[in-house]
Motif scaffolding. Structure first.
Motif, PDB file in Angstrom:
ATOM      1  N   GLU A 140       6.887  49.121   4.643  1.00 44.77           N
ATOM      2  CA  GLU A 140       7.391  49.970   5.726  1.00 44.77           C
ATOM      3  C   GLU A 140       8.542  50.848   5.244  1.00 44.77           C
ATOM      4  O   GLU A 140       8.564  52.059   5.493  1.00 44.77           O
ATOM      5  CB  GLU A 140       7.843  49.079   6.882  1.00 44.77           C
ATOM      6  N   TYR A 141       9.498  50.266   4.551  1.00 48.12           N
ATOM      7  CA  TYR A 141      10.647  51.047   4.078  1.00 48.12           C
ATOM      8  C   TYR A 141      10.238  52.027   2.982  1.00 48.12           C
ATOM      9  O   TYR A 141      10.759  53.145   2.912  1.00 48.12           O
ATOM     10  CB  TYR A 141      11.749  50.112   3.567  1.00 48.12           C
ATOM     11  N   ASN A 142       9.323  51.623   2.134  1.00 41.94           N
ATOM     12  CA  ASN A 142       8.884  52.528   1.068  1.00 41.94           C
ATOM     13  C   ASN A 142       8.088  53.708   1.615  1.00 41.94           C
ATOM     14  O   ASN A 142       8.102  54.796   1.033  1.00 41.94           O
ATOM     15  CB  ASN A 142       8.050  51.764   0.040  1.00 41.94           C
ATOM     16  N   ASN A 143       7.401  53.511   2.721  1.00 42.04           N
ATOM     17  CA  ASN A 143       6.616  54.586   3.319  1.00 42.04           C
ATOM     18  C   ASN A 143       7.438  55.527   4.184  1.00 42.04           C
ATOM     19  O   ASN A 143       6.992  56.627   4.508  1.00 42.04           O
ATOM     20  CB  ASN A 143       5.470  54.002   4.164  1.00 42.04           C
ATOM     21  N   ALA A 144       8.631  55.089   4.586  1.00 38.09           N
ATOM     22  CA  ALA A 144       9.460  55.898   5.485  1.00 38.09           C
ATOM     23  C   ALA A 144       9.900  57.189   4.800  1.00 38.09           C
ATOM     24  O   ALA A 144      10.132  57.227   3.587  1.00 38.09           O
ATOM     25  CB  ALA A 144      10.675  55.099   5.939  1.00 38.09           C
ATOM     26  N   GLU A 145      10.030  58.253   5.587  1.00 38.16           N
ATOM     27  CA  GLU A 145      10.406  59.554   5.044  1.00 38.16           C
ATOM     28  C   GLU A 145      11.832  59.529   4.512  1.00 38.16           C
ATOM     29  O   GLU A 145      12.111  59.945   3.398  1.00 38.16           O
ATOM     30  CB  GLU A 145      10.267  60.619   6.141  1.00 38.16           C
ATOM     31  N   ASP A 146      12.765  59.078   5.325  1.00 36.53           N
ATOM     32  CA  ASP A 146      14.172  58.972   4.911  1.00 36.53           C
ATOM     33  C   ASP A 146      14.618  57.547   5.168  1.00 36.53           C
ATOM     34  O   ASP A 146      14.979  57.182   6.282  1.00 36.53           O
ATOM     35  CB  ASP A 146      15.047  59.963   5.680  1.00 36.53           C
ATOM     36  N   SER A 147      14.590  56.736   4.142  1.00 38.71           N
ATOM     37  CA  SER A 147      14.889  55.319   4.290  1.00 38.71           C
ATOM     38  C   SER A 147      16.238  55.003   3.645  1.00 38.71           C
ATOM     39  O   SER A 147      16.574  55.538   2.585  1.00 38.71           O
ATOM     40  CB  SER A 147      13.797  54.488   3.611  1.00 38.71           C
ATOM     41  N   PRO A 148      17.045  54.138   4.279  1.00 41.40           N
ATOM     42  CA  PRO A 148      18.327  53.748   3.667  1.00 41.40           C
ATOM     43  C   PRO A 148      18.145  52.901   2.416  1.00 41.40           C
ATOM     44  O   PRO A 148      19.078  52.723   1.645  1.00 41.40           O
ATOM     45  CB  PRO A 148      19.011  52.958   4.775  1.00 41.40           C
ATOM     46  N   VAL A 149      16.926  52.386   2.222  1.00 41.64           N
ATOM     47  CA  VAL A 149      16.666  51.534   1.072  1.00 41.64           C
ATOM     48  C   VAL A 149      15.192  51.670   0.687  1.00 41.64           C
ATOM     49  O   VAL A 149      14.339  51.897   1.540  1.00 41.64           O
ATOM     50  CB  VAL A 149      16.995  50.053   1.401  1.00 41.64           C
ATOM     51  N   ILE A 150      14.927  51.582  -0.595  1.00 40.38           N
ATOM     52  CA  ILE A 150      13.560  51.503  -1.085  1.00 40.38           C
ATOM     53  C   ILE A 150      13.455  50.298  -2.011  1.00 40.38           C
ATOM     54  O   ILE A 150      14.464  49.768  -2.491  1.00 40.38           O
ATOM     55  CB  ILE A 150      13.114  52.790  -1.823  1.00 40.38           C
ATOM     56  N   PHE A 151      12.232  49.870  -2.242  1.00 42.25           N
ATOM     57  CA  PHE A 151      11.977  48.716  -3.094  1.00 42.25           C
ATOM     58  C   PHE A 151      11.024  49.148  -4.208  1.00 42.25           C
ATOM     59  O   PHE A 151       9.807  48.974  -4.104  1.00 42.25           O
ATOM     60  CB  PHE A 151      11.382  47.570  -2.274  1.00 42.25           C
ATOM     61  N   PRO A 152      11.557  49.741  -5.267  1.00 42.45           N
ATOM     62  CA  PRO A 152      10.696  50.229  -6.344  1.00 42.45           C
ATOM     63  C   PRO A 152      10.339  49.119  -7.332  1.00 42.45           C
ATOM     64  O   PRO A 152      10.991  48.068  -7.380  1.00 42.45           O
ATOM     65  CB  PRO A 152      11.576  51.283  -7.024  1.00 42.45           C
ATOM     66  N   LEU A 153       9.294  49.364  -8.079  1.00 44.26           N
ATOM     67  CA  LEU A 153       8.981  48.474  -9.198  1.00 44.26           C
ATOM     68  C   LEU A 153       9.834  48.914 -10.380  1.00 44.26           C
ATOM     69  O   LEU A 153       9.696  50.033 -10.871  1.00 44.26           O
ATOM     70  CB  LEU A 153       7.497  48.546  -9.551  1.00 44.26           C
ATOM     71  N   VAL A 154      10.735  48.030 -10.814  1.00 46.52           N
ATOM     72  CA  VAL A 154      11.621  48.295 -11.944  1.00 46.52           C
ATOM     73  C   VAL A 154      11.443  47.155 -12.942  1.00 46.52           C
ATOM     74  O   VAL A 154      11.412  45.981 -12.556  1.00 46.52           O
ATOM     75  CB  VAL A 154      13.089  48.387 -11.484  1.00 46.52           C
ATOM     76  N   LEU A 155      11.325  47.489 -14.205  1.00 49.38           N
ATOM     77  CA  LEU A 155      11.140  46.460 -15.233  1.00 49.38           C
ATOM     78  C   LEU A 155      12.499  45.979 -15.723  1.00 49.38           C
ATOM     79  O   LEU A 155      13.076  46.549 -16.646  1.00 49.38           O
ATOM     80  CB  LEU A 155      10.311  47.014 -16.390  1.00 49.38           C
TER      81      LEU A 155
END
Length: 862
Positions: A140-155
């Motif tokens: 939900e947060y990753n799909n939001a247009e302007d989100s206060p937080v995202i959850f990316p894949l980071v190695l």
């Protein structure tokens, strides 16, 4: 003559004769040699007469000995012809019977250090994401247009993977179906502007300014950073799993083949979470704490008290269900009186299955008594038998069904041979016996009291846990069940397993239709299990448990009451994801430094975060014309005293994989040459003959990215699956190192870096789940473009946010007169002189009464 008004502490001062009164101001807007803009104001000495009005304003400090008279700051405003040209402070420097002498000035405004002091970033208050439901909320947060937080894949190391059947792993840059990503692999990246607004709001301040309105900054995210042993709270939620297990499954025509036996004691043991014939259903797991790759594993998300509600129904195999099969262990019919069966819920299984023992004992080693002793005590009928930590310190709870051949395993008060079991909530009776139990356990399960053989109440193991029944039942000779309601302390990363064990023995079976005997060396009374297991986060503190060292309660406890220290379910606090070892004021200062921003208190509880480069006047509609107010024949020039080079860059860890990999890319023969990697830095040559260079290094790191492929073939064809940030040492990615060995290394403590959300990607994760993952990039392409590096190129941080001048520029110095309005607008308006446009850098000796000209330093427009 101009009208002048000087207010001290909101009272109008008397200045005697305006014709003889003098006041001169000095103001600086820009110092290009320091990569910064300033707006500093002060005045030369001002002398005020010691009139009755002024004496009142200054508290008669000229006639009385007043302590601290020269350290006091008075609020001051200067108005000329009704235009406020100064708003600051007045400090006394000299006092006589006849006069007060002092200076106007703007003191250093309140800084973030004044507000936050030694407070760390993760202590900035609360920034809660409520109703957080694991992967669903991440999507939900990753799909939001302007989100206060995202959850990316980071190695932050290597991709988590499971090995192939031969024990080998696929390539380190291959993203295939062996990848086992879980919730804990998607650490939050917070929006920088939203984070700062939240931090100031928690401290009671409002944050505004030009930086907040700049889309290149308002879209900017910063990576997660913390020590590797830091426990980020992913939020807690109920873990609820149900399932069934059978010796034989009709639908698959398979006997259980993942079991172990112990020939000496003839035990048969199966881990239902690692079984061929178990079928599981996950009813609730918002936290992603259940994994099912290879085996089912329940991982406790954080330390605390948990409520365990464990239900079991057991059925013995009947004649109608009997099937024959060539097995090492045969299966035959039996009753609850034929053989003992136990079910164990355990944590951190630290032994092989063939070491698992029957534990439902009513004598040594479980309880310090002889079962034949008249004073021996036993649980009530169908009530809990407490298991001493000496038996198994990792046992949590379970059930015992069926008659055991050893009388020490039989409760004389329970002829049904079935009872719940739970770990004792106190110390081991053999605590000092050197048995490895060096700490007490923390658990509570309802128990009315242990009784003696004559049913007299003994007063042992009385546990008053209200609204949480624990008991077993026996329906008949082939079916029984039970429920355990337990409050127990579990530690973060505890792993939960579910075991069953039974006796087996020699058996033979005659097939009725053919009259043929089938014989096994060993046979087992077949049974099946249906279960439901709920593990619910309950309380942060052990103190909720009112259990003494002997395992009895000291006061009542209520399963339904949890007033203090309760876990808040389905909620994460983003503040806790911020660096725990970085002070708030240091982080903000470093952020301002990285993007050439200025943060200042504009009065009261308001702070402005502004872009310094934007403070330089650029609007040609607001121009101060000096052609009629200055004598160009008297102008002079001075050098800007610029350094020869401005050098801007990041703090770089040259051992990181991204940096080392970039060295190979930049060298034709892929030779690892020292300090030749891509560090995101840049230089700007001014042309000055000064040999000095000015270096500014951001405390944040440059970000490198790693290309991932679906297979070796795709890699050869150059078919990139996705590109993700890599934050890890080179050692983890060196082929010389074993994947399994390097998989345990995590690099969450590396320098933070910035990125923009560039898109999303749907990924298949473990447990057969999917999630929409945020993809990130070091470039932003909106109404304005931004590249997150300091190279001397268009659209970089250097070109977008830093005002850099060449030696072709110089100061143009001219004496001039300015009206109060023009003085007020300096710094915000361009200056026109002899047909050219200039920036105002500094004015000195400005006389608001216009009796003499001031000197102004100008820089021709860039």
């Amino acid at each position: 003559m101009a009208s002048i008004e000087l207010y001290i502490n909101k009272q109008l001062c008397e200045i005697e004769n305006p014709e003889t009164f003098s006041i001169y101001l000095k103001r600086q807007f820009l110092n290009p040699a320091e990569l910064s803009t300033k707006d500093a104001q002060k005045s030369y000495d001002i002398t005020l007469p010691a009139t009755a009005v002024n004496n009142t304003i200054f508290g008669y400090t000229n006639t009385e000995e007043v302590r601290g008279k020269f350290s006091q700051l008075y609020d001051a405003q200067l108005l000329v012809d009704g235009v406020k040209i100064f708003d600051g402070k007045f400090r006394l420097s000299s006092i006589t019977k006849k006069s007060y002498k002092g200076n106007l000035g703007v003191p250093a405004p309140k800084t973030v250090k004044d507000i936050f002091g030694e407070t760390m970033m993760n202590q900035a208050g609360k920034w809660e994401l409520n109703n957080f439901k694991g992967f669903d909320s991440i999507s939900e947060y990753n799909n939001a247009e302007d989100s206060p937080v995202i959850f990316p894949l980071v190695l932050y190391g290597l991709l988590p993977k499971s090995p192939k059947e031969n024990g080998e792993f696929t390539g380190k840059d291959i993203y295939d179906n062996s990848v086992t990503l879980g919730l804990e692999d998607f650490y939050p990246s917070v929006n920088c502007v939203e984070m700062l607004k939240n931090i100031f709001e928690q401290a009671g301040y409002n944050l505004s300014g030009t930086a907040l309105a700049d889309e290149r900054l308002s879209k900017l995210y910063v990576s997660y950073k913390n020590p590797s042993d830091y426990e980020f709270d992913w939020g807690v939620s109920k873990i609820w799993i149900g399932g069934e297990w059978k010796h034989y499954r009709n639908n698959t025509k398979t006997f259980e083949n993942k079991y172990v036996t112990d020939a000496e004691s003839r035990r048969y043991i199966v881990n239902l979470f690692d079984s061929q014939n178990s079928q599981m259903a996950i009813h609730s797991d918002n936290g992603g704490n259940i994994t099912t790759r290879n085996k089912t594993t329940i991982t406790i998300p954080r330390s605390g008290l948990y409520k365990i509600r464990f239900n079991v129904d057991l059925s013995m195999l009947t004649d109608e269900q009997l099937l024959t099969h060539s097995q090492r262990i045969g299966v035959r019919t039996g009753t609850l009186d034929s053989s003992p069966i136990e079910i164990h819920l355990v944590k951190n299984l630290d032994k092989s299955l063939n070491e698992i023992q029957f534990i439902n004992k009513f004598a040594l080693d479980n309880i310090n008594q002889d079962i034949k002793d008249d004073e021996a005590v036993f649980p009530e009928h169908h009530r809990v038998n407490f298991i001493d930590p000496k038996i198994d310190k990792n046992f949590l709870c379970g059930f015992a069904f069926g008659k055991h051949p050893d009388e020490n395993f039989r409760n004389p008060l329970n002829v049904d041979y079935c009872n719940p079991m739970a770990i004792s909530g106190g110390r081991s009776w053999d605590f000092d016996g050197g048995n490895g139990v060096t700490d007490r356990t923390y658990s509570a399960v309802y128990s009315p009291s242990y009784l003696k053989r004559n049913w007299d109440k003994k007063g042992k193991f009385i546990v008053d846990l209200q609204n949480a029944d624990t008991h077993t039942w026996r329906n008949n000779n082939i079916s029984a069940g039970g429920i355990v309601s337990q409050v127990v302390w579990l530690d973060k990363e505890d792993k939960i397993d579910l075991l069953t064990l039974a006796n087996y023995k020699f058996s033979q079976y005659k097939e009725k239709e053919t009259d043929i005997f089938f014989q096994w060396d060993n046979s087992l009374f077949g049974y099946s299990i249906d279960f439901s297991l709920e593990i619910e986060p309950f309380n942060h503190y052990r103190d909720w448990l009112k259990i003494d060292d002997d395992g009895s309660s000291t006061e009542a406890m209520d399963w339904d009451k949890n007033d203090e220290g309760a876990f808040v379910e389905n909620q994460i606090d983003l503040m806790k994801s911020l660096p725990s070892e970085v002070k708030i004021n240091d982080w903000i200062d470093n952020f301002c430094k990285a993007f050439n921003l200025t943060l200042y208190n504009v009065g009261g509880n308001r702070f402005n975060l502004d872009i310094k480069a934007k403070e330089i006047a650029r609007n040609t509609s607001a121009v101060i014309d000096l052609d009629e107010k200055a004598n160009i024949n008297q102008l002079s020039n001075q050098p800007l005293n610029l350094p020869s080079v401005y050098e801007l860059g990041f703090t770089i860890d040259t051992g990181e994989e991204g940096y080392v990999e970039s060295i190979a890319k930049q060298n034709e023969q892929a030779e690892l040459k020292l300090n030749t990697g891509d560090d995101g830095g840049g230089t700007f040559e001014t042309g000055s003959e000064d040999v000095n260079k000015q270096t500014q290094t951001s405390n944040f790191s440059y970000c490198w990215y790693k290309k991932l492929y679906n297979s070796k073939l795709h890699k050869l064809l150059g078919l990139v699956f996705m590109e993700v940030p890599v934050i890890a040492d080179h050692e983890a990615w060196e082929n010389d190192y074993d994947y399994k060995e390097m998989l345990s290394k995590e690099y969450f403590d590396k320098g933070q870096r910035f990125w923009y959300k560039s898109g999303v990607k749907e990924l298949n994760l473990r447990l057969g789940r999917t999630a929409t993952v945020a993809l990130v990039s070091d470039e932003y392409d909106g109404n304005y473009r931004q590249k997150l590096n300091y190279r001397n190129e268009p659209d970089t941080i250097m070109s977008n946010y830093f005002l850099l001048l060449t030696n072709q520029k110089h100061y143009t110095i001219v004496n001039c007169y300015l009206s109060p309005e023009e003085y007020k607008d300096l710094g915000r308006s361009l200056v026109k002189l002899n047909g050219d446009l200039y920036y105002a850098a500094e004015i000195d000796g400005y006389d608001p009464l216009g009796k003499k000209p001031g000197t102004i330093k100008l820089i021709r427009q860039i």
